[in-house]
Design a protein around this motif. Structure first.
Motif, mmCIF file in Angstrom:
data_model
loop_
_atom_site.group_PDB
_atom_site.id
_atom_site.type_symbol
_atom_site.label_atom_id
_atom_site.label_comp_id
_atom_site.label_asym_id
_atom_site.label_seq_id
_atom_site.Cartn_x
_atom_site.Cartn_y
_atom_site.Cartn_z
ATOM 1 N N SER A 431 -22.798 -41.820 -9.924
ATOM 2 C CA SER A 431 -23.208 -41.301 -8.605
ATOM 3 C C SER A 431 -21.972 -40.855 -7.825
ATOM 4 C CB SER A 431 -23.982 -42.367 -7.825
ATOM 5 O OG SER A 431 -23.177 -43.507 -7.649
ATOM 6 N N LEU A 432 -20.856 -41.499 -8.070
ATOM 7 C CA LEU A 432 -19.606 -41.066 -7.425
ATOM 8 C C LEU A 432 -19.263 -39.646 -7.882
ATOM 9 C CD1 LEU A 432 -17.428 -42.071 -5.552
ATOM 10 C CD2 LEU A 432 -16.247 -43.056 -7.524
ATOM 11 N N ALA A 433 -19.443 -39.385 -9.147
ATOM 12 C CA ALA A 433 -19.119 -38.059 -9.700
ATOM 13 C C ALA A 433 -20.002 -36.997 -9.062
ATOM 14 C CB ALA A 433 -19.320 -38.064 -11.207
ATOM 15 N N VAL A 434 -21.249 -37.354 -8.829
ATOM 16 C CA VAL A 434 -22.187 -36.363 -8.286
ATOM 17 C C VAL A 434 -21.851 -36.068 -6.829
ATOM 18 C CG1 VAL A 434 -24.576 -36.014 -7.571
ATOM 19 C CG2 VAL A 434 -24.074 -36.926 -9.844
ATOM 20 N N THR A 435 -21.496 -37.148 -6.061
ATOM 21 C CA THR A 435 -21.317 -36.926 -4.615
ATOM 22 C C THR A 435 -19.982 -36.254 -4.299
ATOM 23 O OG1 THR A 435 -20.393 -39.152 -4.531
ATOM 24 C CG2 THR A 435 -22.723 -38.886 -3.928
ATOM 25 N N GLU A 436 -19.008 -36.428 -5.235
ATOM 26 C CA GLU A 436 -17.683 -35.931 -4.873
ATOM 27 C C GLU A 436 -17.649 -34.407 -4.888
ATOM 28 O OE1 GLU A 436 -14.595 -39.460 -5.661
ATOM 29 O OE2 GLU A 436 -14.491 -37.676 -6.913
ATOM 30 N N LYS A 437 -17.061 -33.858 -3.817
ATOM 31 C CA LYS A 437 -16.855 -32.408 -3.798
ATOM 32 C C LYS A 437 -15.551 -32.143 -4.566
ATOM 33 C CE LYS A 437 -20.350 -31.625 -1.172
ATOM 34 N NZ LYS A 437 -20.986 -32.628 -2.104
ATOM 35 N N THR A 438 -15.624 -31.358 -5.577
ATOM 36 C CA THR A 438 -14.379 -31.069 -6.310
ATOM 37 C C THR A 438 -14.226 -29.559 -6.411
ATOM 38 O OG1 THR A 438 -14.773 -33.006 -7.630
ATOM 39 C CG2 THR A 438 -13.129 -31.459 -8.452
ATOM 40 N N ALA A 439 -13.059 -29.111 -6.014
ATOM 41 C CA ALA A 439 -12.817 -27.656 -6.091
ATOM 42 C C ALA A 439 -12.960 -27.220 -7.547
ATOM 43 C CB ALA A 439 -11.392 -27.397 -5.621
#
Ligand SMILES: O=C1NC[C@H](CO)[C@@H](O)[C@@H]1O
Length: 440
Positions: A431-439
Motif C-alpha cells: 500500500s505504501l508503493a501505491v500511495t507514493e507519488k514517484t516521478a
C-alpha cells in the motif's frame, strides 16, 4: 584480476527479445522504481529455489509450485536465491553443486533455476541471485582458494577455526586465477538463455539484482584489516563486470553491513559509496552475534530488540547519507527454546518479526532509504526426518542451509502466526508503493 575493458557480449542469439519494453527495477534516489511507481521488494530467502526447480529426482517441481503459490498468497514479491554452488569436500556444503573444478555446470540444476525464474515471473516476483558465498555451505570462496592451491579445503566444521576460515575465504579476492574462474561463472549465468522462457538472464526483468556473494567480508574481525583495500577493489571490479554484462539489472554486494565489515562503518561506507554498487544490503543476526539466547529469553530478548533497532537505524541512516536504497535481506530468530521441531512455538520470533517490520515500515513511511527486506528463511513445506536435524543429500531442502540444523531459522507453512505477520507486512509495503507519488 581486472575485467578487460571490452567484455565480449554474451551470446544471446537464440534468446527471445520480447522483454523489450518490459520494465526492469531501477534505482531512483533512495527508492526502487518499477513501471514509474515506488517498488518495495519484500519477501524471503529461498536459497534452494534452483534445487527445487530441477527436474526429476534432483528437484521437486510440485513442491516448488506449492511454495510459490503460498508465498504469493502472503504478498511476497521478492526471493533471494543462491545461483551458484561449487563442488566441494566441505562436509556441510550442499550437494550436488552447480559448478565443478573443471568449470562444468550441472545443467539440470541450471534448468532448475530456469524453471524457478519462469514460475516467479508468472507470480510477479523478482529475484536477487547471489553468485558466490563467503561461507562454506555452498563451496564458495574457500573452494575457489582450494582449487587454486590444489590443497584440501580448510573446513571450519572440522577445525572449528572460524577466524582462519574467514581469512582463507578472503584470499579469494587476491587470487587472479580464482577471479578468472569466477568471471567465467558470471558470464555464463548472465549470458544464459532460460531453457523454458527463451529469455537471456541479462534481459530478464525477473532478475532484479545480481549479487556478488552471500555475506562477503574483508576477512576476520581480528585480522581482516589488511584485506580491506583488495576487498573494495574486488567489489568495484566485479560490479563493473556485471554492469557490462547485464546493463539493465542492478548490482548489490550481499554485505551484512557493519558486522560484515570488520565492525568498521567506514569500510561498509567505502564499499557501498562505489557508483558501481546500486543499493546497499544489510543482514541482522541476533543469535549469531550474541544478542539473543533462546535458552534464556528472559535475560536476552529485550536487549536483542534494542540492539536490533539500533542496527537497523544505523544502516538506514548510512543509506540515507549515501542517497541509495537499502534492503534488510536477512534476519531471523530461533524457535522457542531453540527447538528445531516443526511443532515447536515461535512466540519470540513472532514478536521479533513484528517489531522489525514495524520499524522498517515507519522509516519507509518517513521517506527513509529502507526499500525492502527478506526474512531468513523460507522452509515452507520442507521437513527434516532426522533425529539430529542435520541435512543429508536427498533430504528435503529447508530454509536452513546444510551447515545448520534443519528448522533453526526456517519459517514453515504450518507457522500460521508468523505467516500472518509476514502477510500484514507485505500488505503494508504494497500500500505504501501505491500511495507514493514517484516521478516517472
Ligand atoms: O547467510 C547466512 N547468514 C546467517 C544464516 C543463519 O545463521 C546462515 O545460514 C547463512 O550463512
Amino acid at each position: 584480476a581486472t575485467a578487460p575493458e571490452k567484455m565480449p557480449s554474451p551470446d544471446t542469439s537464440t534468446a527471445k527479445s520480447d522483454t523489450q519494453g518490459a520494465e526492469f527495477v531501477r534505482v531512483q534516489g533512495r527508492q526502487f522504481v518499477l513501471d514509474g511507481k515506488a517498488y518495495y521488494p519484500v519477501g524471503v530467502n529461498f536459497w534452494f529455489g534452483a534445487y527445487l526447480g530441477a527436474e526429476g529426482e534432483q528437484g521437486d517441481r510440485t513442491r516448488l509450485l506449492k511454495e510459490l503459490d503460498l508465498l504469493h498468497s502472503l504478498g511476497v514479491n521478492n526471493l533471494r536465491v543462491l545461483a551458484v554452488s561449487e563442488d566441494s569436500e566441505l562436509v556441510r556444503a550442499v550437494r550436488p553443486a552447480i559448478v565443478n573444478a573443471k568449470g562444468e555446470f550441472n545443467e539440470s540444476l541450471l534448468q532448475g533455476l530456469d524453471f524457478l525464474l519462469a514460475e516467479m515471473a508468472k507470480r510477479n516476483m523478482t529475484a536477487v541471485l547471489y553468485l558466490n558465498n563467503f561461507w562454506q555451505w555452498s563451496g564458495g570462496m574457500s573452494q575457489y582458494v582450494a582449487w587454486h592451491k590444489g590443497t584440501p579445503v580448510l573446513d571450519p566444521d572440522v577445525t572449528g577455526e572460524w577466524n582462519a576460515f574467514m581469512q582463507n575465504s578472503a584470499e579469494f579476492y587476491r587470487i587472479a586465477d580464482a577471479q578468472v574462474r569466477y568471471h567465467q561463472v558470471i558470464k555464463t549465468l548472465t549470458g544464459r538463455v532460460n531453457s523454458i522462457t527463451g529469455i537471456a538472464y541479462h534481459q530478464d526483468p525477473t532478475i532484479m539484482s545480481w549479487q556478488l556473494a552471500n555475506e562477503p567480508r574483508p576477512g576476520s574481525d581480528a585480522d581482516g584489516r589488511p584485506n580491506v583495500e583488495v576487498y573494495i577493489q574486488w567489489i568495484k571490479t566485479t560490479a563493473r563486470l556485471l554492469h557490462q554484462l547485464a546493463p539493465q539489472q542492478l548490482v548489490s554486494t550481499g554485505s551484512e553491513g557493519v558486522m560484515g565489515s570488520i565492525g568498521d562503518p567506514a569500510v561498509y561506507v567505502a564499499a557501498h559509496e562505489l557508483p558501481e554498487v546500486d543499493y546497499l544490503t544489510f543482514h541482522m543476526w541476533a543469535k549469531n552475534w550474541g544478542w539473543f539466547d533462546a535458552k534464556n529469553p528472559a535475560a536476552t530478548f529485550t536487549g536483542s530488540l534494542e540492539k536490533a533497532a539500533a542496527y537497523i537505524d544505523t544502516h538506514i541512516d548510512i543509506a540515507n547519507r549515501l542517497g541509495k536504497p537499502t534492503v534488510l535481506e536477512e534476519f531471523g530468530l530461533d524457535r522457542d527454546g531453540g527447538a528445531f521441531a516443526a511443532d515447536s512455538g515461535t512466540q519470540y520470533r513472532d514478536i521479533y518479526y513484528q517489531t522489525v517490520f514495524n520499524q522498517l515500515h515507519e522509516r519507509a513511511v518517513a521517506g527513509d532509504a529502507i526499500a525492502g527486506y527478506n526474512i531468513w528463511a523460507w522452509g515452507g513445506y520442507g521437513r527434516s526426518q532426522r533425529a539430529d536435524f542435520i541435512w543429508q543429500p536427498g533430504d528435503d531442502f529447508m530454509g536452513d542451509p546444510p551447515q545448520e540444523p534443519q528448522g533453526l531459522n526456517s519459517v514453515l507453512a504450518s507457522d500460521a502466526s508468523t505467516l500472518a505477520i509476514i502477510k500484514q507486512s507485505t500488505a503494508d509495503f504494497a500500500s505504501l508503493a501505491v500511495t507514493e507519488k514517484t516521478a516517472l
